[in-house]
Design a protein around this motif. Structure first.
Motif, mmCIF file in Angstrom:
data_model
loop_
_atom_site.group_PDB
_atom_site.id
_atom_site.type_symbol
_atom_site.label_atom_id
_atom_site.label_comp_id
_atom_site.label_asym_id
_atom_site.label_seq_id
_atom_site.Cartn_x
_atom_site.Cartn_y
_atom_site.Cartn_z
ATOM 1 N N PHE A 104 -1.950 -3.998 -16.950
ATOM 2 C CA PHE A 104 -1.611 -5.030 -15.784
ATOM 3 C C PHE A 104 -2.853 -5.938 -15.592
ATOM 4 C CE2 PHE A 104 0.905 -1.500 -13.853
ATOM 5 C CZ PHE A 104 1.789 -2.423 -13.285
ATOM 6 N N GLY A 152 17.166 -12.907 -8.619
ATOM 7 C CA GLY A 152 18.011 -12.038 -8.826
ATOM 8 C C GLY A 152 18.487 -12.236 -10.318
ATOM 9 N N HIS A 153 18.108 -13.197 -11.067
ATOM 10 C CA HIS A 153 18.566 -13.246 -12.394
ATOM 11 C C HIS A 153 17.394 -13.600 -13.152
ATOM 12 C CE1 HIS A 153 21.573 -14.981 -15.512
ATOM 13 N NE2 HIS A 153 21.046 -14.006 -16.064
ATOM 14 N N GLU A 176 22.432 -11.682 -23.266
ATOM 15 C CA GLU A 176 22.872 -10.968 -22.107
ATOM 16 C C GLU A 176 24.281 -10.343 -22.370
ATOM 17 O OE1 GLU A 176 21.385 -12.567 -18.192
ATOM 18 O OE2 GLU A 176 20.644 -13.992 -19.724
ATOM 19 N N GLN A 200 16.801 -3.167 -8.194
ATOM 20 C CA GLN A 200 16.664 -4.364 -7.233
ATOM 21 C C GLN A 200 17.290 -5.576 -7.755
ATOM 22 O OE1 GLN A 200 12.634 -5.536 -6.154
ATOM 23 N NE2 GLN A 200 11.714 -3.230 -6.464
ATOM 24 N N ALA A 201 17.619 -5.750 -9.099
ATOM 25 C CA ALA A 201 18.190 -7.105 -9.443
ATOM 26 C C ALA A 201 18.858 -6.821 -10.830
ATOM 27 C CB ALA A 201 17.184 -8.071 -9.559
ATOM 28 N N GLU A 242 10.404 -11.181 5.627
ATOM 29 C CA GLU A 242 9.474 -10.339 4.827
ATOM 30 C C GLU A 242 9.737 -9.007 5.608
ATOM 31 O OE1 GLU A 242 6.672 -10.906 2.105
ATOM 32 O OE2 GLU A 242 8.192 -12.115 1.497
ATOM 33 N N LEU A 301 8.506 -9.163 -16.652
ATOM 34 C CA LEU A 301 9.903 -8.975 -16.872
ATOM 35 C C LEU A 301 10.462 -9.521 -17.936
ATOM 36 C CD1 LEU A 301 12.578 -8.301 -15.021
ATOM 37 C CD2 LEU A 301 12.485 -10.589 -14.552
ATOM 38 N N THR A 317 5.009 3.974 -11.601
ATOM 39 C CA THR A 317 4.207 2.625 -11.212
ATOM 40 C C THR A 317 3.635 1.996 -12.514
ATOM 41 O OG1 THR A 317 3.733 4.212 -9.128
ATOM 42 C CG2 THR A 317 2.183 2.190 -9.816
ATOM 43 N N PHE A 318 3.168 2.862 -13.612
ATOM 44 C CA PHE A 318 2.364 2.295 -14.698
ATOM 45 C C PHE A 318 3.015 2.056 -15.918
ATOM 46 C CE2 PHE A 318 -0.553 4.798 -11.894
ATOM 47 C CZ PHE A 318 -1.259 3.814 -11.408
ATOM 48 N N PHE A 344 9.386 0.472 -14.660
ATOM 49 C CA PHE A 344 9.349 -0.907 -14.372
ATOM 50 C C PHE A 344 10.961 -1.293 -14.473
ATOM 51 C CE2 PHE A 344 9.466 -5.486 -15.777
ATOM 52 C CZ PHE A 344 8.866 -6.078 -14.496
ATOM 53 N N GLN A 345 11.438 -0.771 -15.605
ATOM 54 C CA GLN A 345 12.791 -1.037 -15.997
ATOM 55 C C GLN A 345 13.892 -0.688 -14.910
ATOM 56 O OE1 GLN A 345 13.797 -0.059 -19.881
ATOM 57 N NE2 GLN A 345 12.450 -1.593 -21.000
ATOM 58 N N ALA A 372 21.089 -8.162 -12.605
ATOM 59 C CA ALA A 372 21.380 -9.414 -13.462
ATOM 60 C C ALA A 372 19.996 -9.799 -14.023
ATOM 61 C CB ALA A 372 21.756 -10.458 -12.913
ATOM 62 N N ALA A 373 18.970 -9.392 -13.516
ATOM 63 C CA ALA A 373 17.538 -9.886 -13.963
ATOM 64 C C ALA A 373 17.230 -8.519 -14.834
ATOM 65 C CB ALA A 373 16.464 -9.623 -12.992
ATOM 66 N N ARG A 411 13.100 0.188 -11.816
ATOM 67 C CA ARG A 411 12.957 -0.575 -10.756
ATOM 68 C C ARG A 411 13.792 -1.973 -10.518
ATOM 69 N NH1 ARG A 411 7.657 -1.852 -9.290
ATOM 70 N NH2 ARG A 411 6.754 -1.083 -11.194
ATOM 71 N N VAL A 412 13.714 -2.646 -11.806
ATOM 72 C CA VAL A 412 14.289 -3.745 -11.735
ATOM 73 C C VAL A 412 15.917 -3.732 -11.956
ATOM 74 C CG1 VAL A 412 14.916 -6.000 -13.388
ATOM 75 C CG2 VAL A 412 12.299 -5.165 -13.171
ATOM 76 N N PHE A 463 19.011 -9.746 -18.024
ATOM 77 C CA PHE A 463 18.146 -11.205 -18.515
ATOM 78 C C PHE A 463 17.055 -10.436 -19.436
ATOM 79 C CE2 PHE A 463 14.459 -13.854 -17.320
ATOM 80 C CZ PHE A 463 14.962 -14.841 -17.995
ATOM 81 N N ALA A 464 16.314 -9.706 -18.757
ATOM 82 C CA ALA A 464 15.364 -9.243 -19.549
ATOM 83 C C ALA A 464 15.325 -8.274 -20.606
ATOM 84 C CB ALA A 464 14.252 -8.398 -18.569
ATOM 85 N N HIS A 500 8.066 -9.060 -23.848
ATOM 86 C CA HIS A 500 8.428 -8.870 -25.191
ATOM 87 C C HIS A 500 7.583 -9.782 -26.212
ATOM 88 C CE1 HIS A 500 12.403 -7.125 -24.217
ATOM 89 N NE2 HIS A 500 12.851 -7.853 -23.242
ATOM 90 N N MET A 560 9.652 -8.473 -6.129
ATOM 91 C CA MET A 560 8.581 -8.035 -7.105
ATOM 92 C C MET A 560 7.512 -9.182 -7.242
ATOM 93 S SD MET A 560 10.076 -6.091 -10.195
ATOM 94 C CE MET A 560 10.691 -4.273 -10.065
#
Lengths: 523, 369
Positions: free
Chosen positions: A379, A348-349, A310, B234-235, B14, A363, B221-222, B227-228, B237-238, B230-231, B241-242, A367, A355
């Motif tokens: 999916f 968050g990390h 990172e 939303q986050a 929620e 996520l 969506t697909f 996806f990247q 740091a995540a 959206r991540v 991380f990914a 890889h 999600m």
């Protein structure tokens, strides 16, 4: 003090207290009592209902049934303000302090009636000296160690002359020496008649400190005992309700070249008050579990970022996987080469709270797990991967469509650890693997790490829980202010030595002497 | 015993899905109600005004076709912006990127003014996309290299773009036969979007806008790219991380939103307008921000919200003609809608609870059972 007038009456009695949350019975007719001056342990796994119970005592939550008796009188504790007015103080596990403010300002902010700052400052010094909690009221909080920060919270409670002090997992962030110091303070308070409700799952501590223990399991009181006559193992069995499994280690072939080698990793922190890494070097062979001990906030996060990719190192050769230099490669490239990582922070990390578990599997899983076909996410395969994790690691969730944020901390931790382990890494780096998970799940995770090592994976475990590292690591090193000690063989290491390395003298000196004229004012 | 009641605002654990989709409707209803009273206090017949604002434009075939004409740029830009907003990339300058796309597309049209060929229109579209992208590249570069807030840079660049367009149509691109009016030549036939339905202004771009919305939905969506994005939103740091590159994703988002705004600009000048003039948009680039949020940043929702906001333009014009309402009424309605949407979104994330705050000792009052 009315202790004598109420002789024989417990300071606090919890009678038939029940608390329900949607779908969960958190506390089921809980009864117990704390006498004046008693150090009473509340013992239980995560999810046993300890937190819910003390939150009701402190007025944060309200019981659905049952009642709380304070010195024999039934009380309705509507909020923490009312609890403090009665004489109940609480030191939370996670501190609520403003880093940029001074100790004194933080104390004043948390009090209902702080009074004027000069006299408050004098009282802080008085209390902190009387109870062996050295604190300089004018220091900024960000300069303080975790142990010192905890003292602020304790002093804040003591300033309100509590009759009952609730301590929620107070030692999880302290060095062994700091723990001993804290116990001295608590014993002194107890001798003065203050009751202490001590929440923990560290059995040795409870044996050393507590007069009585109430054991909770699944929201119910399952036993009460005198910790001084019980063994740690017998209490653990009451707490878990089954025989404890110990980790079985197959002798792993820890020979050959280093799978992960770090040589001279120096990295300035991104955070304003963060810890810079200074020339960190270590290597881990196949089949080896390497522990990194240290008090929180000593560069562990920075080290993890530097290992996962990172953040990049200055030279490619500083980090190597199986001899291949990866210091300048990003997290995705390193994952494809076989580094999998479990970060300390889950929400968050390590996971995206909003999600689903399926998406959170993608996520970090895409890889290595063949979850993509060109740019499209498969999916179906992603759902199978998520189900596999949920099953293998016993993640309690309504389904794989549930959002990561809706899982309890321990279950999300199991999911994240499982996600990384099932990717069949060559090097697995785990921070706080069992933080917040119950003893049963902790055993599962420890076993999984041991099995992984047995298969020839190099495992790095970063943990604040020294017992954990002593139990599972082959070698370990201690990180302190961004410097990693040389590695020692775990079997030959002494706790005292590690403790000193963890704390050094940092955070153990008394507060600097006050200027003479101020001292005169105190007198 | 005192009976004081206090209200407490607390975050929801929620977020109920139903509420997430109900709030845009609630916002529309509140906007209509507020509009009713505004018309009433201004001395207009509120029922008649609302009828001409919201209903009568939909009763004619031509009105419906105009709705599509106005909705097309809103949907295209809205979809692009929403993709960026999902990643917390706040491109507020679509208006400027639209203008640049109109300029670059228009320049191609004028360069081949007296030529014919089916290649002219595609070339214009490419030029328009590149123009919008190039203009969005400025905030992208400043954000990724110097950490400059893209909200400020993209917004300020809008005014530069508008002035640049004026400079061109008052100067080098002015129609030599145009009696000195500040406008370019009319585009040649090969540079005009084909009209789909005779007697309307409904051009090929309206269909493309719908296809773009569907493509945006598929992307978000697909695909791993969506996806990247959206991540990252939303986050962050995540995402790191990914192994998702923040820099690349910021560039991607700004290129998508800038490119789509630029294409919308080219469609405007090669469709309804047919030449370059000093003002080519009634604020589509800004309105599309409302469209994106009203459509819940979902490309298919944006089709609906785009149509609704298009109605606010047509209804505003219609109400001017029929009831004599001032021109500002369109802006007022758009503002009200955004205001009510943001206000009702508060209720999605938080709930208001009433509770009695009566500290008391129950021991004396209630004997033990």
């Amino acid at each position: 003090m009315t202790a004598e007038a109420n002789a024989g009456v417990p300071r606090l009695e919890v009678r038939g207290v029940t608390k329900r949350f949607p779908g969960v019975l958190a506390n089921d007719h809980v009864n117990f009592a704390v006498d004046p001056g008693e150090v009473h342990a509340l013992l239980g796994e995560n999810g046993a209902g300890k937190s819910t119970l003390v939150k009701m005592i402190y007025g944060v939550l309200h019981p659905d049934e049952g009642r709380l008796l304070w010195n024999g009188e039934a009380m309705d504790i509507t909020d923490p303000h009312a609890a403090r007015a009665l004489g109940i103080g609480m030191v939370f596990q996670h501190f609520s302090l403003f880093e940029a403010m001074t100790v004194l300002e933080n104390i004043a902010l948390g009090m209902d009636e702080p009074g004027d700052m000069a006299s408050l400052s004098r009282r802080v010094v008085e209390v902190s000296q009387a109870y062996g909690l050295p604190l300089d009221p004018d220091r900024n909080v960000y300069t303080l160690s975790v142990g010192e920060r905890q003292r602020i919270e304790i002093v804040r409670c003591l300033l309100q002359n509590p009759k009952l002090l609730i301590m929620d997992e107070p030692t999880s962030v302290l060095t062994p020496q700091e723990v001993e110091r804290l116990f001295e303070t608590l014993r002194k308070l107890s001798a003065e008649g203050v009751s202490i409700l001590y929440i923990s799952h560290k059995l040795d501590e409870i044996k050393a400190l507590c007069d009585r223990a109430t054991i909770l399991r699944g929201g119910r009181v399952v036993g009460e005992c005198d910790p001084s006559v019980e063994t740690a193992k017998s209490m653990a069995q009451m707490m878990i309700g089954e025989e404890l499994k110990s980790v079985t280690r197959r002798s792993a072939g820890t020979h050959g070249e280093a799978r992960l080698a770090v040589e001279g990793l120096t990295m300035p922190s991104e955070e304003i008050h963060g810890i810079d890494l200074k020339n960190v070097s270590f290597s881990v062979k196949a089949g080896e579990v390497f522990g990194i001990a240290g008090v929180a906030g000593n560069g562990q996060n920075e080290l993890l970022l530097g290992l996962s990719g990172e953040r990049l190192a200055h030279h490619d050769t500083i980090v190597r996987i199986d001899g291949e230099p990866v210091g300048r490669r990003d997290a995705g490239a390193r994952r494809r080469l076989g580094i999998c990582v479990v970060p300390e922070e889950r929400n968050g990390h390590g996971a995206v709270p909003g999600m689903s578990l399926v998406e959170n599997g993608v996520l970090s899983g895409h890889h290595r797990m063949d979850l993509l076909s060109n740019v499209f996410i498969r999916f179906g395969a992603a759902a199978r991967f998520a189900s596999e994790i949920v099953e293998a690691f016993d993640v309690r969730t309504p389904g794989i469509a549930a959002s990561a944020g809706s899982l309890s901390g321990g279950n999300l931790q199991k999911f994240i650890v499982g996600r990384e382990i099932l990717q069949k890494p060559k090097v697995l780096i785990v921070s706080q693997p069992t933080w917040g998970v119950d003893a049963g799940a902790a055993a599962t995770i420890h076993q999984a790490l041991a099995d992984l090592a047995a298969e020839g994976v190099a495992v790095v475990v970063v943990s604040q829980d020294l017992d954990e590292l002593l139990a599972i690591s082959d070698r370990l090193a201690v990180i302190n202010v961004g410097v990693l000690s040389s590695a020692m063989v775990t079997k030959e290491a002494s706790v005292e030595e590690i403790g000193l390395l963890m704390g050094g003298v940092h955070g153990l000196e008394p507060a600097p002497e006050r200027a003479p004229e101020e001292a005169a004012n105190v007198a | 015993m005192s009976l004081s009641t206090s209200f407490k605002i607390e975050p929801r654990r929620e977020i109920p899905r139903s509420l997430l989709y109900a709030t845009p409707l609630l916002a529309v209803v509140l906007t209509v109600v507020a509009g009713f009273f505004i018309f009433l206090f201004m001395g207009y017949d509120p029922f008649l005004s609302l009828y001409h604002f919201f209903v009568s434009p939909l009763l004619t075939f031509y009105g419906l076709s105009e709705l599509m004409v106005k909705a097309a740029p809103l949907i295209m830009i809205g979809v692009g912006l929403a993709i960026g907003f999902r990643a917390n990339v706040w491109n507020i300058g679509a208006e400027g990127q639209l203008t640049l796309g109109a300029i670059t597309g228009g320049v191609v049209a004028l360069a081949f003014w007296n030529q014919e060929g089916i290649w002219i229109l595609p070339l214009m579209c490419i030029a328009g996309i590149l123009g919008g992208m190039a203009y969005a590249a400025i905030p992208a570069f400043l954000k990724t290299h110097l950490n400059v807030n893209e909200i400020l840079t993209s917004l300020m660049l809008t005014y530069v773009a508008t002035l640049f367009l004026s400079t061109l149509v008052y100067g080098p691109l002015k129609d030599p036969m145009g009696f000195n009016f500040p406008q370019s030549r009319m585009f040649g036939d090969s540079a005009l979007l084909p009209i789909l339905l005779e007697g309307t202004r409904m051009h090929l771009g309206t269909v493309l806008a719908l296809l773009i919305a569907v493509a945006g939905w598929v992307l978000m969506t697909f695909t791993i790219v969506g996806f990247q994005i959206r991540v990252l939103g939303q986050a962050p740091a995540a995402a790191r991380f990914a192994g998702f590159s923040r820099t690349k994703l910021i560039w991607l988002c700004l290129m998508i939103s800038g490119g789509l705004a630029g294409l919308a600009g080219t469609f405007e000048v090669s469709g309804p307008i047919g030449q370059l003039i000093p003002v080519i948009t009634p604020g589509y680039g800004f309105t599309a921000i409302i469209v994106a949020f009203l459509g819940r940043l979902h490309p298919l929702g944006i089709i609906l919200s785009g149509l609704l906001m298009a109605l606010s333009y047509i209804g505003g014009e219609n109400a001017q003609v029929e009831v004599g309402l001032p021109q500002a009424v369109t802006g007022v309605f758009q503002g009200l809608l955004l205001f009510f949407l943001l206000a009702s979104d508060f209720l999605v994330r938080y709930r208001i609870r009433r509770r009695a705050a009566v500290p008391q000792a129950v021991g004396a009052a209630q004997p033990a059972e």
